[in-house]
Design a protein around this motif. Sequence first.
Motif, PDB file in Angstrom:
ATOM      1  N   ALA A 144      -2.958   0.947   8.303  1.00 37.11           N
ATOM      2  CA  ALA A 144      -2.452  -0.260   7.645  1.00 37.11           C
ATOM      3  C   ALA A 144      -1.376  -0.939   8.476  1.00 37.11           C
ATOM      4  O   ALA A 144      -1.289  -2.176   8.522  1.00 37.11           O
ATOM      5  CB  ALA A 144      -1.906   0.099   6.264  1.00 37.11           C
ATOM      6  N   ARG A 145      -0.564  -0.128   9.173  1.00 35.36           N
ATOM      7  CA  ARG A 145       0.536  -0.680   9.971  1.00 35.36           C
ATOM      8  C   ARG A 145       0.026  -1.560  11.105  1.00 35.36           C
ATOM      9  O   ARG A 145       0.743  -2.459  11.576  1.00 35.36           O
ATOM     10  CB  ARG A 145       1.375   0.485  10.538  1.00 35.36           C
ATOM     11  CG  ARG A 145       2.572   0.052  11.386  1.00 35.36           C
ATOM     12  CD  ARG A 145       3.633  -0.635  10.554  1.00 35.36           C
ATOM     13  NE  ARG A 145       4.783  -1.027  11.372  1.00 35.36           N
ATOM     14  CZ  ARG A 145       4.908  -2.193  11.980  1.00 35.36           C
ATOM     15  NH1 ARG A 145       3.951  -3.111  11.862  1.00 35.36           N
ATOM     16  NH2 ARG A 145       5.984  -2.475  12.700  1.00 35.36           N
ATOM     17  N   ALA A 189      -7.283  -1.466   3.271  1.00 34.10           N
ATOM     18  CA  ALA A 189      -6.315  -1.949   2.279  1.00 34.10           C
ATOM     19  C   ALA A 189      -5.561  -3.167   2.807  1.00 34.10           C
ATOM     20  O   ALA A 189      -5.380  -4.167   2.095  1.00 34.10           O
ATOM     21  CB  ALA A 189      -5.335  -0.833   1.923  1.00 34.10           C
ATOM     22  N   ALA A 190      -5.133  -3.100   4.080  1.00 35.36           N
ATOM     23  CA  ALA A 190      -4.447  -4.246   4.680  1.00 35.36           C
ATOM     24  C   ALA A 190      -5.366  -5.458   4.718  1.00 35.36           C
ATOM     25  O   ALA A 190      -4.956  -6.584   4.404  1.00 35.36           O
ATOM     26  CB  ALA A 190      -3.975  -3.893   6.089  1.00 35.36           C
ATOM     27  N   SER A 215      -8.788  -1.075  12.966  1.00 33.43           N
ATOM     28  CA  SER A 215      -7.763  -0.029  12.837  1.00 33.43           C
ATOM     29  C   SER A 215      -8.277   1.300  13.371  1.00 33.43           C
ATOM     30  O   SER A 215      -7.579   2.005  14.106  1.00 33.43           O
ATOM     31  CB  SER A 215      -7.333   0.121  11.373  1.00 33.43           C
ATOM     32  OG  SER A 215      -6.502  -0.938  10.968  1.00 33.43           O
ATOM     33  N   LEU A 229       0.838  -1.203   0.000  1.00 32.93           N
ATOM     34  CA  LEU A 229       0.000   0.000   0.000  1.00 32.93           C
ATOM     35  C   LEU A 229       0.864   1.240   0.000  1.00 32.93           C
ATOM     36  O   LEU A 229       1.809   1.342   0.780  1.00 32.93           O
ATOM     37  CB  LEU A 229      -0.899   0.029   1.244  1.00 32.93           C
ATOM     38  CG  LEU A 229      -1.592   1.380   1.544  1.00 32.93           C
ATOM     39  CD1 LEU A 229      -2.665   1.669   0.506  1.00 32.93           C
ATOM     40  CD2 LEU A 229      -2.160   1.406   2.944  1.00 32.93           C
ATOM     41  N   ILE A 246       4.288  -0.876   3.609  1.00 40.03           N
ATOM     42  CA  ILE A 246       3.528   0.369   3.542  1.00 40.03           C
ATOM     43  C   ILE A 246       4.467   1.471   3.090  1.00 40.03           C
ATOM     44  O   ILE A 246       5.654   1.476   3.440  1.00 40.03           O
ATOM     45  CB  ILE A 246       2.953   0.726   4.933  1.00 40.03           C
ATOM     46  CG1 ILE A 246       2.120  -0.437   5.475  1.00 40.03           C
ATOM     47  CG2 ILE A 246       2.120   2.005   4.885  1.00 40.03           C
ATOM     48  CD1 ILE A 246       2.010  -0.444   6.982  1.00 40.03           C
ATOM     49  N   HIS A 263      -4.039   4.575  -2.116  1.00 40.44           N
ATOM     50  CA  HIS A 263      -5.034   5.342  -1.368  1.00 40.44           C
ATOM     51  C   HIS A 263      -4.807   6.823  -1.630  1.00 40.44           C
ATOM     52  O   HIS A 263      -3.665   7.297  -1.625  1.00 40.44           O
ATOM     53  CB  HIS A 263      -4.871   5.052   0.132  1.00 40.44           C
ATOM     54  CG  HIS A 263      -5.593   6.023   1.022  1.00 40.44           C
ATOM     55  ND1 HIS A 263      -4.938   7.068   1.649  1.00 40.44           N
ATOM     56  CD2 HIS A 263      -6.891   6.123   1.396  1.00 40.44           C
ATOM     57  CE1 HIS A 263      -5.797   7.756   2.378  1.00 40.44           C
ATOM     58  NE2 HIS A 263      -6.990   7.216   2.239  1.00 40.44           N
ATOM     59  N   TRP A 274      -1.810  -3.903  10.815  1.00 37.50           N
ATOM     60  CA  TRP A 274      -1.888  -5.270  10.279  1.00 37.50           C
ATOM     61  C   TRP A 274      -0.664  -5.699   9.477  1.00 37.50           C
ATOM     62  O   TRP A 274      -0.377  -6.890   9.387  1.00 37.50           O
ATOM     63  CB  TRP A 274      -3.122  -5.405   9.387  1.00 37.50           C
ATOM     64  CG  TRP A 274      -4.378  -5.041  10.080  1.00 37.50           C
ATOM     65  CD1 TRP A 274      -5.116  -3.894   9.931  1.00 37.50           C
ATOM     66  CD2 TRP A 274      -5.068  -5.817  11.070  1.00 37.50           C
ATOM     67  NE1 TRP A 274      -6.197  -3.903  10.753  1.00 37.50           N
ATOM     68  CE2 TRP A 274      -6.206  -5.074  11.465  1.00 37.50           C
ATOM     69  CE3 TRP A 274      -4.837  -7.057  11.648  1.00 37.50           C
ATOM     70  CZ2 TRP A 274      -7.109  -5.537  12.423  1.00 37.50           C
ATOM     71  CZ3 TRP A 274      -5.728  -7.524  12.604  1.00 37.50           C
ATOM     72  CH2 TRP A 274      -6.853  -6.775  12.983  1.00 37.50           C
ATOM     73  N   GLY A 287      -6.823   2.749   5.649  1.00 35.75           N
ATOM     74  CA  GLY A 287      -5.555   2.031   5.659  1.00 35.75           C
ATOM     75  C   GLY A 287      -5.743   0.593   6.118  1.00 35.75           C
ATOM     76  O   GLY A 287      -5.186  -0.344   5.541  1.00 35.75           O
ATOM     77  N   GLY A 288      -6.562   0.425   7.166  1.00 32.93           N
ATOM     78  CA  GLY A 288      -6.878  -0.922   7.624  1.00 32.93           C
ATOM     79  C   GLY A 288      -7.630  -1.718   6.582  1.00 32.93           C
ATOM     80  O   GLY A 288      -7.458  -2.934   6.460  1.00 32.93           O
TER      81      GLY A 288
END
Length: 347
Positions: free
Chosen positions: A53-54, A280-281, A300, A13, A62, A139, A56, A277-278
């Motif tokens: 995202a981080r 996308a993960a 997230s 991402l 990332i 994103h 996960w 972000g979560g």
Amino acid sequence: MTIMADNAKTPILVTLGMFILDEFEFLTEDGEPTGKTIPTQIGGGGTYAAIGARVWLQAHEIGMVVDRGFDFPSDIQSRLLEYGPEMWFFREQANGGGTTRALNSYRGEQRGFRYLTPRTRITPRDLEGTRLEKPEFLHFICSPSRALAIMSEVQSIQGWNPTTIYEPIPDRCVPEELPSLVKVLPSISILSPNAEEALSLLSLPQPPSKQSIEQAAQRFLDLGVGVNGKGAVIVRSGAMGSFVKTHDAGGLWIDAFWTGTESKVVDVTGAGNSFLGGLAAGLKLTGGDVYEATLYASVSASFTIEQQSLPLLNNAQISEWNGDSPERRLGDLKRRVGSIPHYVYAQ
């Protein structure tokens, strides 16, 4: 220009959202200072999306451009590096300029936001020739008009067909932007406004209700969200949760993690960004299942809203955030939501 971990693989991402230094002002209803102060904080929708995202993913999975000015605080740089130096692509501001700053003003119950410095926007072309080029998920947060320009750049880069997660910027979610939105929707994988933004774009009455949110999601699908008719709309709706709608598998409400008497909500700033972000993960970890990925997104967001500014990564080895486990929260949310449909996004 400084590049960190330039020999790493392309991230899963990348966000085009900006890094911002947030400053704060607290006033009474009459405009008088309250005496409350908060130090300069890490801000920017891209930053919150990256941290969402981080929760996960590993840091090297990332990527985000951070435009760093001469005034970039050392304590904030240290805080960013705690999440993993591989995440950040630091660029020095041209001509020795300062870091992008914004003022968050609170006058009674009213909140205002304005930039204090010129903005340095990030485009897909900025990623070329760096380790951030051609990620699997992209994103971005902007007006529908600018989204058209971003997607034009994406489509001009040979060999790149990312899953795109588009978050309309709040102050441009107005009916006048709807024609531009309609033009860009067929190239967007996932559209995710919040409830107020969705209704505003479509000239639907406020305040939002579950019925009006569901109506808005269907309208966006009818207007053409999704490459080759494959796409999803996710309307982020605060305490009501989020409504996920796809062409093929129908609509579903996913609970917010913190609800009712157990709520630990302190500050919702950045919640929607970290949600995406979560998301996308979650899409990566579930093989593209939009409904299940939304559970990851909700978790997230739950870590972001428990304090002012970003959540704390206590232990990167076991992925412990704010003293709790994302996996534990995911399990709790799955049990609460129960059976869900499955829809794998594929371009």
